[in-house]
Design a protein around this motif. Structure first.
Motif, PDB file in Angstrom:
ATOM      1  N   TYR A 131     -88.760   7.629 -72.203  1.00  0.00           N
ATOM      2  CA  TYR A 131     -90.001   7.230 -71.545  1.00  0.00           C
ATOM      3  C   TYR A 131     -89.812   7.265 -70.043  1.00  0.00           C
ATOM      4  O   TYR A 131     -88.816   6.755 -69.511  1.00  0.00           O
ATOM      5  CB  TYR A 131     -90.439   5.831 -71.975  1.00  0.00           C
ATOM      6  CG  TYR A 131     -91.858   5.535 -71.564  1.00  0.00           C
ATOM      7  CD1 TYR A 131     -92.923   6.102 -72.258  1.00  0.00           C
ATOM      8  CD2 TYR A 131     -92.133   4.728 -70.462  1.00  0.00           C
ATOM      9  CE1 TYR A 131     -94.225   5.856 -71.863  1.00  0.00           C
ATOM     10  CE2 TYR A 131     -93.427   4.492 -70.062  1.00  0.00           C
ATOM     11  CZ  TYR A 131     -94.487   5.067 -70.773  1.00  0.00           C
ATOM     12  OH  TYR A 131     -95.780   4.837 -70.379  1.00  0.00           O
ATOM     13  N   PHE A 132     -90.773   7.887 -69.327  1.00  0.00           N
ATOM     14  CA  PHE A 132     -90.706   7.954 -67.867  1.00  0.00           C
ATOM     15  C   PHE A 132     -91.750   7.015 -67.289  1.00  0.00           C
ATOM     16  O   PHE A 132     -92.955   7.216 -67.454  1.00  0.00           O
ATOM     17  CB  PHE A 132     -90.978   9.392 -67.406  1.00  0.00           C
ATOM     18  CG  PHE A 132     -90.978   9.547 -65.903  1.00  0.00           C
ATOM     19  CD1 PHE A 132     -89.794   9.649 -65.186  1.00  0.00           C
ATOM     20  CD2 PHE A 132     -92.176   9.594 -65.190  1.00  0.00           C
ATOM     21  CE1 PHE A 132     -89.809   9.784 -63.804  1.00  0.00           C
ATOM     22  CE2 PHE A 132     -92.195   9.728 -63.816  1.00  0.00           C
ATOM     23  CZ  PHE A 132     -90.999   9.817 -63.114  1.00  0.00           C
ATOM     24  N   ARG A 162     -96.790  10.432 -63.166  1.00  0.00           N
ATOM     25  CA  ARG A 162     -97.525   9.620 -64.138  1.00  0.00           C
ATOM     26  C   ARG A 162     -96.545   9.123 -65.196  1.00  0.00           C
ATOM     27  O   ARG A 162     -95.452   9.687 -65.363  1.00  0.00           O
ATOM     28  CB  ARG A 162     -98.617  10.472 -64.804  1.00  0.00           C
ATOM     29  CG  ARG A 162     -97.993  11.622 -65.543  1.00  0.00           C
ATOM     30  CD  ARG A 162     -98.972  12.616 -66.109  1.00  0.00           C
ATOM     31  NE  ARG A 162     -98.214  13.668 -66.782  1.00  0.00           N
ATOM     32  CZ  ARG A 162     -98.738  14.778 -67.253  1.00  0.00           C
ATOM     33  NH1 ARG A 162    -100.032  15.024 -67.113  1.00  0.00           N
ATOM     34  NH2 ARG A 162     -97.988  15.659 -67.871  1.00  0.00           N
ATOM     35  N   ASP A 163     -96.966   8.097 -65.900  1.00  0.00           N
ATOM     36  CA  ASP A 163     -96.158   7.659 -67.043  1.00  0.00           C
ATOM     37  C   ASP A 163     -96.240   8.730 -68.118  1.00  0.00           C
ATOM     38  O   ASP A 163     -97.315   9.315 -68.348  1.00  0.00           O
ATOM     39  CB  ASP A 163     -96.713   6.339 -67.602  1.00  0.00           C
ATOM     40  CG  ASP A 163     -96.475   5.158 -66.663  1.00  0.00           C
ATOM     41  OD1 ASP A 163     -95.669   5.317 -65.709  1.00  0.00           O
ATOM     42  OD2 ASP A 163     -97.091   4.096 -66.870  1.00  0.00           O
ATOM     43  N   ASP A 268     -98.742   9.576 -71.023  1.00  0.00           N
ATOM     44  CA  ASP A 268     -99.084   8.281 -71.630  1.00  0.00           C
ATOM     45  C   ASP A 268     -99.870   7.469 -70.585  1.00  0.00           C
ATOM     46  O   ASP A 268     -99.316   7.148 -69.519  1.00  0.00           O
ATOM     47  CB  ASP A 268     -97.827   7.535 -72.044  1.00  0.00           C
ATOM     48  CG  ASP A 268     -98.146   6.165 -72.636  1.00  0.00           C
ATOM     49  OD1 ASP A 268     -99.131   6.104 -73.400  1.00  0.00           O
ATOM     50  OD2 ASP A 268     -97.437   5.200 -72.306  1.00  0.00           O
ATOM     51  N   PRO A 269    -101.143   7.155 -70.817  1.00  0.00           N
ATOM     52  CA  PRO A 269    -101.892   7.435 -72.048  1.00  0.00           C
ATOM     53  C   PRO A 269    -102.240   8.921 -72.184  1.00  0.00           C
ATOM     54  O   PRO A 269    -102.326   9.627 -71.194  1.00  0.00           O
ATOM     55  CB  PRO A 269    -103.153   6.581 -71.879  1.00  0.00           C
ATOM     56  CG  PRO A 269    -103.306   6.426 -70.405  1.00  0.00           C
ATOM     57  CD  PRO A 269    -101.930   6.398 -69.839  1.00  0.00           C
ATOM     58  N   VAL A 285    -105.541   7.487 -75.050  1.00  0.00           N
ATOM     59  CA  VAL A 285    -104.937   6.479 -75.915  1.00  0.00           C
ATOM     60  C   VAL A 285    -103.456   6.336 -75.578  1.00  0.00           C
ATOM     61  O   VAL A 285    -102.795   7.321 -75.220  1.00  0.00           O
ATOM     62  CB  VAL A 285    -105.095   6.853 -77.404  1.00  0.00           C
ATOM     63  CG1 VAL A 285    -106.560   6.807 -77.795  1.00  0.00           C
ATOM     64  CG2 VAL A 285    -104.498   8.217 -77.702  1.00  0.00           C
ATOM     65  N   PRO A 286    -102.947   5.136 -75.673  1.00  0.00           N
ATOM     66  CA  PRO A 286    -101.517   4.959 -75.421  1.00  0.00           C
ATOM     67  C   PRO A 286    -100.662   5.553 -76.555  1.00  0.00           C
ATOM     68  O   PRO A 286    -101.071   5.505 -77.714  1.00  0.00           O
ATOM     69  CB  PRO A 286    -101.360   3.442 -75.329  1.00  0.00           C
ATOM     70  CG  PRO A 286    -102.529   2.882 -76.043  1.00  0.00           C
ATOM     71  CD  PRO A 286    -103.645   3.864 -75.973  1.00  0.00           C
ATOM     72  N   ILE A 287     -99.542   6.086 -76.187  1.00  0.00           N
ATOM     73  CA  ILE A 287     -98.634   6.706 -77.157  1.00  0.00           C
ATOM     74  C   ILE A 287     -97.399   5.821 -77.305  1.00  0.00           C
ATOM     75  O   ILE A 287     -96.790   5.413 -76.313  1.00  0.00           O
ATOM     76  CB  ILE A 287     -98.174   8.101 -76.654  1.00  0.00           C
ATOM     77  CG1 ILE A 287     -99.384   8.989 -76.343  1.00  0.00           C
ATOM     78  CG2 ILE A 287     -97.255   8.772 -77.662  1.00  0.00           C
ATOM     79  CD1 ILE A 287    -100.195   9.378 -77.538  1.00  0.00           C
ATOM     80  N   ARG A 288     -97.016   5.569 -78.529  1.00  0.00           N
ATOM     81  CA  ARG A 288     -95.841   4.723 -78.770  1.00  0.00           C
ATOM     82  C   ARG A 288     -94.972   5.343 -79.859  1.00  0.00           C
ATOM     83  O   ARG A 288     -95.420   6.195 -80.626  1.00  0.00           O
ATOM     84  CB  ARG A 288     -96.298   3.315 -79.250  1.00  0.00           C
ATOM     85  CG  ARG A 288     -97.094   2.533 -78.218  1.00  0.00           C
ATOM     86  CD  ARG A 288     -96.198   2.090 -77.048  1.00  0.00           C
ATOM     87  NE  ARG A 288     -96.953   1.383 -76.037  1.00  0.00           N
ATOM     88  CZ  ARG A 288     -97.495   1.956 -74.974  1.00  0.00           C
ATOM     89  NH1 ARG A 288     -97.388   3.262 -74.781  1.00  0.00           N
ATOM     90  NH2 ARG A 288     -98.164   1.234 -74.076  1.00  0.00           N
TER      91      ARG A 288
END
Lengths: 307, 250
Positions: A131-132, A162-163, A268-269, A285-288
């Motif tokens: 995850y960044f 970005r994330d 993410d999102p 949408v958020p990714i997990r």
């Protein structure tokens, strides 16, 4: 069960490998002083070719990747040992030695063997997600940061602003051919050093005496370099062991693939519906829980959606 | 390929062709003076007649057996020798000639025990290292000494081919200069009368009597091996000298 599944063919990784071969450059220079001997090198290499193979054991193999040397300069310098006459003891009394030359004569050569040495690299790795967090990015080494900045600047990759989830090909093994210098290179170096040393020695009685005392220039060079029979083997050893260049290259490659340039990026999102001209805002949408796996045919990325 | 070389600074004094004698110590000569008695001494070293060094010498328990003094180098301020120890005087470089005087000091009395300008005292050693090949004559008229030293050039080892090197299990034998040859100087005799050494080796004269040795090159020294060799990169063939041609018809 995962909410989202993305499947990608080898072309995704091939694109990443093209980034690798187009941009991976290893450059290093060093000098080491071993007393009577100094060694050093200036090297620069890049990668060419390479094929990708998705394997059934959840790994990716890159093979037939050629390590091409643009510069492979080795520097060898010898301090010629003192050559003295007299000396020895007679009963309890010892005689002084008188040296034929003083100062500190030395010779050095710096041949470039770039055209004569070829090596191949093969890599086996797993695709792993990381995850960044743009507000708290991971520390990168200077080389990696430099490469990233260049690739972003020339538009090869998107900026890291970005994330996102990043998939890296994390190497499990990297094999690099050992340096193996052919006989001809050993002979070339020995001949060059011998000729240089002989040129330093004046002719006539002086030369005959010096050569008789030192037992031939070749033997002196061998003694100073502390080598056995073959120069080429010695040269291969200093590149493989003393210089440790192979280790540097393997580390640089592992960093490049495992931490520097991702093969796949998932924001993410993640935007599932773009903004519309009618004024509707985009839907993201958020990714997990991202998981990546490889089988013999494709790379599969699965993730959950939600907070 | 790039090359660099830092040239050799030759110690030219080694290759000067000149007589070697104890009365004027030069590069390639060594005078070893023994101190049979404990006590206080003072050493004086002169270069071309000028005093360049003066220092006390203590001969007593706790000193070292031998100290070699390079008269062309730096000096210590004092010397401590063991009883029966020795001082060796030599010149490591340069073309100057040196003389050494040693006085024994007893109370306010001084007695000269060595004056190298006058000769070598009985019991001392005089060594010459001979570098140029050829014949050398050893003379000492006072003791009726007349001897010969033959100096040959050692064999220069050829470069070994790779296969020969690989097949060899022990290092090649090396020519050694540190194998001195002893010669005894007595009244009217030099034992042995003829000596053979290789260039770079040393002859040590053990003087049983006071002497004034001189070692001088004879003019029949052969040319150095390399003098007849072709210059680098040239092929040379040497022919016998041309005769004077036919002197009579038919």
């Amino acid at each position: 069960m995962a909410h989202m599944t993305v499947a990608a063919r080898e072309t995704v990784v091939q694109r990443a490998m093209k980034v690798l071969t187009d941009n991976f450059v290893f450059e290093k220079s060093d000098d080491q002083d071993h007393g009577a001997l100094t060694t050093g090198y200036t090297v620069k290499c890049h990668l060419e070719g390479g094929t990708i193979d998705f394997r059934a054991d959840n790994t990716v193999e890159i093979k037939e990747l050629d390590l091409k040397w643009d510069t492979l300069e080795v520097r060898l310098g010898l301090d010629i040992p003192a050559v003295c006459v007299g000396g020895g003891c007679l009963g309890p009394f010892c005689l002084p030695r008188t040296c034929i030359f003083d100062g500190d004569p030395d010779v050095s050569i710096a041949p470039d063997f770039a055209a004569l040495v070829a090596q191949e690299v093969s890599i086996i790795g797993r695709v792993i997600p990381r995850y960044f967090d743009v507000d708290n990015p991971p520390a990168l080494n200077a080389l990696c940061q430099l490469v990233r900045n260049q690739l972003v600047a020339n538009g090869t990759i998107e900026p890291f602003d970005r994330d996102e989830w990043q998939l890296f090909l994390d190497p499990e093994t990297i094999d690099l051919d050992l340096f193996d210098f052919p006989d001809i290179i050993g002979d070339l170096i020995e001949d060059s050093l011998t000729e240089l040393v002989e040129d330093l020695i004046p002719g006539g009685v002086v030369r005959d005496l010096i050569l008789a005392i030192i037992g031939g220039v070749g033997d002196v060079i061998r003694a100073v370099l502390d080598i056995g029979d073959d120069f080429d083997e010695w040269l291969s050893d200093i590149f493989n062991i003393s210089f440790g260049l192979g280790d540097f290259i393997l580390t640089a490659l592992a960093d490049f693939l495992g931490h520097c340039i991702p093969v796949f990026r998932l924001p993410d999102p993640f935007e599932i519906m773009p903004a519309t001209p009618q004024g509707l805002i985009p839907v993201a949408v958020p990714i997990r829980n991202v998981v990546a796996r490889v089988d013999a045919t494709e790379l599969v990325v699965q993730a959950d959606i939600g907070a | 390929m790039r090359f660099q070389k830092k040239p050799i600074l030759l110690n030219r004094a080694i290759f000067i062709r000149r007589p070697l004698q104890a009365t004027a110590l030069t590069t390639l000569t060594t005078l070893i003076h023994r101190f049979p008695a404990e006590g206080t001494y003072e050493v004086f070293i002169r270069r071309e007649g000028s005093l360049i060094h003066r220092a006390p010498v203590q001969v007593a328990d706790g000193g070292v057996f031998q100290i070699n003094i390079d008269m062309a180098g730096a000096f210590d301020s004092t010397y401590a020798l063991a009883p029966t120890g020795a001082l060796g005087f030599f010149a490591g470089s340069g073309e100057a000639a040196y003389t050494v005087t040693i006085d024994r000091i007893t109370g306010k009395e001084r007695a000269t025990v060595l004056d190298s300008a006058a000769g070598i005292p009985a019991g001392d050693l005089f060594a010459v290292t001979l570098v140029r090949p050829g014949r050398y004559r050893v003379t000492d008229p006072a003791n009726k000494i007349d001897g010969i030293i033959h100096v040959d050039m050692p064999v220069v080892e050829k470069r070994e081919p790779r296969e020969a090197r690989a097949a060899r299990t022990a290092p090649r034998a090396r020519f050694r200069t540190d194998l001195p040859t002893a010669v005894t100087i007595g009244r009217g005799e030099m034992k042995p009368k003829e000596v053979k050494i290789l260039a770079g080796q040393t002859v040590v004269f053990e003087c049983a009597v006071a002497s004034s040795l001189r070692v001088e090159p004879l003019d029949d020294a052969p040319k150095a091996h390399s003098a007849d060799a072709a210059p680098r990169g040239k092929l040379r063939r040497t022919f016998g000298k041309a005769g004077s041609g036919d002197t009579t018809k038919g």
